[in-house]
Design a protein around this motif. Sequence first.
Motif, PDB file in Angstrom:
ATOM      1  N   ALA A 146      23.838  32.803  -6.728  1.00  8.30           N
ATOM      2  CA  ALA A 146      23.683  31.369  -6.465  1.00  8.30           C
ATOM      3  C   ALA A 146      23.738  30.585  -7.772  1.00  8.30           C
ATOM      4  N   VAL A 147      24.431  29.448  -7.732  1.00 11.40           N
ATOM      5  CA  VAL A 147      24.619  28.605  -8.910  1.00 11.40           C
ATOM      6  C   VAL A 147      24.325  27.155  -8.510  1.00 11.40           C
ATOM      7  N   LEU A 148      23.594  26.448  -9.364  1.00  6.79           N
ATOM      8  CA  LEU A 148      23.401  25.010  -9.177  1.00  6.79           C
ATOM      9  C   LEU A 148      24.422  24.285 -10.046  1.00  6.79           C
ATOM     10  N   GLN A 149      25.332  23.584  -9.410  1.00  2.35           N
ATOM     11  CA  GLN A 149      26.348  22.802 -10.117  1.00  2.35           C
ATOM     12  C   GLN A 149      25.976  21.328 -10.024  1.00  2.35           C
ATOM     13  N   VAL A 150      25.850  20.684 -11.191  1.00  7.57           N
ATOM     14  CA  VAL A 150      25.523  19.259 -11.232  1.00  7.57           C
ATOM     15  C   VAL A 150      26.705  18.522 -11.838  1.00  7.57           C
ATOM     16  N   ASN A 151      27.251  17.608 -11.076  1.00  7.94           N
ATOM     17  CA  ASN A 151      28.336  16.759 -11.563  1.00  7.94           C
ATOM     18  C   ASN A 151      27.801  15.355 -11.798  1.00  7.94           C
ATOM     19  N   GLY A 152      28.187  14.771 -12.920  1.00  8.36           N
ATOM     20  CA  GLY A 152      27.731  13.415 -13.224  1.00  8.36           C
ATOM     21  C   GLY A 152      28.777  12.645 -13.981  1.00  8.36           C
ATOM     22  N   ALA A 258      13.555  25.501   1.573  1.00 10.09           N
ATOM     23  CA  ALA A 258      13.866  26.161   2.843  1.00 10.09           C
ATOM     24  C   ALA A 258      15.286  25.830   3.294  1.00 10.09           C
ATOM     25  N   ALA A 259      15.718  24.596   3.067  1.00 14.42           N
ATOM     26  CA  ALA A 259      17.070  24.201   3.450  1.00 14.42           C
ATOM     27  C   ALA A 259      18.115  24.963   2.631  1.00 14.42           C
ATOM     28  N   VAL A 260      17.854  25.138   1.334  1.00 15.69           N
ATOM     29  CA  VAL A 260      18.766  25.925   0.494  1.00 15.69           C
ATOM     30  C   VAL A 260      18.851  27.364   1.017  1.00 15.69           C
ATOM     31  N   GLN A 261      17.722  27.935   1.382  1.00 15.55           N
ATOM     32  CA  GLN A 261      17.716  29.297   1.914  1.00 15.55           C
ATOM     33  C   GLN A 261      18.520  29.379   3.211  1.00 15.55           C
ATOM     34  N   GLU A 262      18.363  28.388   4.084  1.00 14.28           N
ATOM     35  CA  GLU A 262      19.128  28.379   5.337  1.00 14.28           C
ATOM     36  C   GLU A 262      20.624  28.314   5.060  1.00 14.28           C
ATOM     37  N   ALA A 263      21.012  27.476   4.114  1.00 10.66           N
ATOM     38  CA  ALA A 263      22.431  27.382   3.769  1.00 10.66           C
ATOM     39  C   ALA A 263      22.934  28.707   3.206  1.00 10.66           C
ATOM     40  N   TYR A 264      22.135  29.323   2.340  1.00 16.63           N
ATOM     41  CA  TYR A 264      22.516  30.611   1.746  1.00 16.63           C
ATOM     42  C   TYR A 264      22.683  31.676   2.824  1.00 16.63           C
ATOM     43  N   ASP A 265      21.811  31.636   3.818  1.00 15.79           N
ATOM     44  CA  ASP A 265      21.873  32.617   4.910  1.00 15.79           C
ATOM     45  C   ASP A 265      22.960  32.305   5.924  1.00 15.79           C
ATOM     46  N   GLY A 266      23.638  31.189   5.750  1.00 12.76           N
ATOM     47  CA  GLY A 266      24.718  30.828   6.660  1.00 12.76           C
ATOM     48  C   GLY A 266      24.259  30.189   7.942  1.00 12.76           C
ATOM     49  N   ARG A 267      23.010  29.740   7.969  1.00 10.25           N
ATOM     50  CA  ARG A 267      22.473  29.132   9.202  1.00 10.25           C
ATOM     51  C   ARG A 267      22.778  27.636   9.207  1.00 10.25           C
ATOM     52  N   VAL A 268      24.061  27.329   9.277  1.00  9.77           N
ATOM     53  CA  VAL A 268      24.519  25.942   9.260  1.00  9.77           C
ATOM     54  C   VAL A 268      25.491  25.732  10.419  1.00  9.77           C
ATOM     55  N   ALA A 269      25.503  24.519  10.926  1.00 10.85           N
ATOM     56  CA  ALA A 269      26.441  24.192  12.006  1.00 10.85           C
ATOM     57  C   ALA A 269      27.855  24.116  11.440  1.00 10.85           C
ATOM     58  N   PRO A 270      28.845  24.612  12.171  1.00 13.35           N
ATOM     59  CA  PRO A 270      30.221  24.523  11.673  1.00 13.35           C
ATOM     60  C   PRO A 270      30.686  23.074  11.610  1.00 13.35           C
ATOM     61  N   GLY A 271      31.541  22.783  10.648  1.00 12.40           N
ATOM     62  CA  GLY A 271      32.107  21.447  10.552  1.00 12.40           C
ATOM     63  C   GLY A 271      33.136  21.214  11.638  1.00 12.40           C
ATOM     64  N   PRO A 272      33.546  19.973  11.828  1.00 14.91           N
ATOM     65  CA  PRO A 272      34.540  19.666  12.860  1.00 14.91           C
ATOM     66  C   PRO A 272      35.907  20.221  12.492  1.00 14.91           C
ATOM     67  N   SER A 273      36.659  20.587  13.500  1.00 16.76           N
ATOM     68  CA  SER A 273      38.023  21.050  13.278  1.00 16.76           C
ATOM     69  C   SER A 273      38.959  19.853  13.147  1.00 16.76           C
TER      70      SER A 273
END
Length: 300
Positions: A146-152, A258-273
């Motif tokens: 896991a990497v934290l990328q900060v763009n500014g 907790a939200a970062v962990q959920e994203a890492y685990d792939g527990r996210v809704a799929p985006g629209p096609s």
Amino acid sequence: MFHLHFGFDARSEADLRELVATLKRRRKPLVFTIHDLRNPHHADRAAHDRHLDVLVPAADALITLTRGAADEIQRRWGRTAHVLPHPHVVPLDVMRRAATMRNVRRSGSRARQFRVGLHVKSLRAAMDPQPLVPVLLDAIRDLPDAVLQVNGHHDVLHPDGARYDAGLASMLREHADQGRIDLRVHDYLGDDELWAYLASLDVSVLPYRFGTHSGWLEACRDLGTAVIAPSCGYYADQAPVLDYGHDEHHLDADSLAAAVQEAYDGRVAPGPSVEQRRRQRTELASAHARIYQSLIDGAR
């Protein structure tokens, strides 16, 4: 027909009253799409509220993006707003290419990094990214790859910038020098660069402490990038997102981790096609046409 979306914050209340009176005099219906119930550029909400107090009661039809925003409009002004969701932001052909590339990356045999993105572009009043950084670093510490990328933008992170934030810049430089974050400083990105950047992330964290809706959120969804959105505003009403507690009064660090962990685990809704977005655009065009026609018929 006069359809208003943005730009009125550059006008005075008197200007808006004159606009409304002119449209009434010429029997031109006013349609107002309310994107922002709280202006993300204003630290103090009073001026925007006064503008809304002119426009919302005067509009012949109101549109907003979420049920939550429509409910607030009903509470504040006693007006009913049509709820029409935000359409796609990214061009459909770019969406298609991004989906193909993401599938290729996911099917690859090599281990790849999990990229959490935090964007500190030219800071709006609504943005409060600094306290999020240590929470995000703690959240990814034990997540392999896991990497934290900060763009500014330069104007925020360089001393000669017009909106230089010394505290934020110093903190980010220190973490970057220690190899804890991937810091990327640049000027405004063109559309193609922006789409490529967002598509390269696994999740984008919205650092807002107030607001209403987000086009950035929709762009991420178009590109298959998960979104972690704050509890303020109506971001969670706008689309399926991972949410965390953040507003003008508090930051819930545990919910962000907790939200970062959920994203890492792939527990996210799929985006629209692409097809879903194409169909939605057609439906939105039809809905707008019906609203316009009803107002034209009424004016007759």
